[in-house]
Design an enzyme around this catalytic site. Structure first.
Site, PDB file in Angstrom:
ATOM      1  N   GLY A  77       0.824  -1.205   0.000  1.00  0.00           N
ATOM      2  CA  GLY A  77       0.000   0.000   0.000  1.00  0.00           C
ATOM      3  C   GLY A  77       0.853   1.248   0.000  1.00  0.00           C
ATOM      4  O   GLY A  77       2.002   1.235   0.454  1.00  0.00           O
ATOM      5  N   GLN A 123       3.043   9.909   1.076  1.00  0.00           N
ATOM      6  CA  GLN A 123       4.332   9.200   1.022  1.00  0.00           C
ATOM      7  C   GLN A 123       5.142   9.571  -0.219  1.00  0.00           C
ATOM      8  O   GLN A 123       6.335   9.286  -0.278  1.00  0.00           O
ATOM      9  CB  GLN A 123       4.118   7.684   1.062  1.00  0.00           C
ATOM     10  CG  GLN A 123       3.579   7.213   2.412  1.00  0.00           C
ATOM     11  CD  GLN A 123       3.424   5.703   2.426  1.00  0.00           C
ATOM     12  OE1 GLN A 123       2.401   5.181   2.007  1.00  0.00           O
ATOM     13  NE2 GLN A 123       4.443   5.009   2.893  1.00  0.00           N
ATOM     14  N   CYS A 140       6.230  -0.279   6.731  1.00  0.00           N
ATOM     15  CA  CYS A 140       5.818   0.887   5.951  1.00  0.00           C
ATOM     16  C   CYS A 140       6.953   1.286   5.026  1.00  0.00           C
ATOM     17  O   CYS A 140       8.118   1.295   5.446  1.00  0.00           O
ATOM     18  CB  CYS A 140       5.497   2.032   6.910  1.00  0.00           C
ATOM     19  SG  CYS A 140       5.000   3.542   6.083  1.00  0.00           S
ATOM     20  N   LEU A 141       6.624   1.598   3.780  1.00  0.00           N
ATOM     21  CA  LEU A 141       7.652   2.002   2.815  1.00  0.00           C
ATOM     22  C   LEU A 141       8.369   3.273   3.261  1.00  0.00           C
ATOM     23  O   LEU A 141       9.482   3.540   2.818  1.00  0.00           O
ATOM     24  CB  LEU A 141       7.030   2.203   1.423  1.00  0.00           C
ATOM     25  CG  LEU A 141       6.496   0.923   0.759  1.00  0.00           C
ATOM     26  CD1 LEU A 141       5.778   1.262  -0.549  1.00  0.00           C
ATOM     27  CD2 LEU A 141       7.614  -0.081   0.507  1.00  0.00           C
ATOM     28  N   HIS A 151      -4.015   1.106   7.698  1.00  0.00           N
ATOM     29  CA  HIS A 151      -2.659   1.683   7.748  1.00  0.00           C
ATOM     30  C   HIS A 151      -2.588   2.892   6.804  1.00  0.00           C
ATOM     31  O   HIS A 151      -2.099   3.956   7.181  1.00  0.00           O
ATOM     32  CB  HIS A 151      -1.645   0.595   7.348  1.00  0.00           C
ATOM     33  CG  HIS A 151      -0.234   1.074   7.192  1.00  0.00           C
ATOM     34  ND1 HIS A 151       0.796   0.619   7.981  1.00  0.00           N
ATOM     35  CD2 HIS A 151       0.333   1.950   6.321  1.00  0.00           C
ATOM     36  CE1 HIS A 151       1.929   1.215   7.608  1.00  0.00           C
ATOM     37  NE2 HIS A 151       1.671   2.024   6.597  1.00  0.00           N
ATOM     38  N   GLU A 152      -3.102   2.705   5.583  1.00  0.00           N
ATOM     39  CA  GLU A 152      -3.044   3.796   4.596  1.00  0.00           C
ATOM     40  C   GLU A 152      -3.955   4.952   4.996  1.00  0.00           C
ATOM     41  O   GLU A 152      -3.629   6.120   4.791  1.00  0.00           O
ATOM     42  CB  GLU A 152      -3.403   3.287   3.198  1.00  0.00           C
ATOM     43  CG  GLU A 152      -2.490   2.192   2.648  1.00  0.00           C
ATOM     44  CD  GLU A 152      -1.013   2.508   2.761  1.00  0.00           C
ATOM     45  OE1 GLU A 152      -0.619   3.691   2.669  1.00  0.00           O
ATOM     46  OE2 GLU A 152      -0.233   1.561   2.977  1.00  0.00           O
ATOM     47  N   HIS A 184      -2.226   7.300   7.210  1.00  0.00           N
ATOM     48  CA  HIS A 184      -1.330   8.229   6.510  1.00  0.00           C
ATOM     49  C   HIS A 184      -2.078   9.494   6.099  1.00  0.00           C
ATOM     50  O   HIS A 184      -1.512  10.584   6.107  1.00  0.00           O
ATOM     51  CB  HIS A 184      -0.767   7.576   5.239  1.00  0.00           C
ATOM     52  CG  HIS A 184       0.441   6.730   5.467  1.00  0.00           C
ATOM     53  ND1 HIS A 184       1.633   7.214   5.973  1.00  0.00           N
ATOM     54  CD2 HIS A 184       0.668   5.407   5.227  1.00  0.00           C
ATOM     55  CE1 HIS A 184       2.521   6.244   6.039  1.00  0.00           C
ATOM     56  NE2 HIS A 184       1.961   5.125   5.593  1.00  0.00           N
TER      57      HIS A 184
HETATM   58 ZN    ZN Z   1       2.841   3.304   5.515  1.00  0.00          ZN
END
Ligand code: ZN
Length: 162
Positions: free
Chosen positions: A49, A54, A92-93, A134-135, A138
């Protein structure tokens, strides 16, 4: 196709990751490019995701693909319902190489908009529910590390344990 730079929560923190995002009111060519680039960036990074902040854009846009064959686009998503509970390792990226245990609902139902700004409902369980929530965080300027039980760990250490 374009890969965008993923903003990371480094020692100094990237403040774009900590700000709430704005609703998308119309799909301009810039927004369409952003959506395409977000999918390219997600697949390039082997993530499940990615949220617009991000890649440095404060818009309420999320892309998810938990299987690698099932792309999901969520514009202006809202949580309608959650139930159950799951606890598991999350990453997380924007926090590369790290993981931590997070408890989230096991089921979520969301209302979101597609690339024509038509509304739809989407349900997820287990990994998909975890990714959706999670997204969603963000978009409010929150990162999973705030929710980690215990301490953040190195991904390599976890893989050795298992
Ligand atoms: Zn993330």
């Amino acid at each position: 196709m374009a890969i965008r730079k993923i903003r990371e929560l480094g020692a100094f923190g990237d403040s774009v990751l900590k700000k709430p995002c704005k609703e998308v009111k119309e799909i301009t060519p810039r927004i369409q490019d952003l959506i395409n680039d977000m999918f390219d960036t997600l697949y390039e990074a082997n993530g499940v995701g990615l949220a617009a902040p991000q890649v440095g854009i404060l818009k309420r846009i999320v892309v998810i693909d938990v299987t690698g064959e099932d792309p999901i686009l969520l514009i202006n998503p809202k949580v309608l319902e959650t139930s159950g509970e799951q606890t598991g390792y999350e990453g997380c990226l924007s926090v590369p190489g790290k993981t931590g245990r997070v408890t989230r609902p096991n089921y979520v139902k969301m209302l979101a908009y597609d690339e024509n700004l038509e509304s739809f409902e989407i349900e997820g369980t287990e990994l998909l529910a975890r990714a959706m929530l999670h997204e969603m965080d963000h978009l409010e300027g929150h990162i999973y590390v705030e929710k980690v039980e215990g301490s953040l760990q190195d991904v390599d250490d976890i893989e050795e344990e298992e």
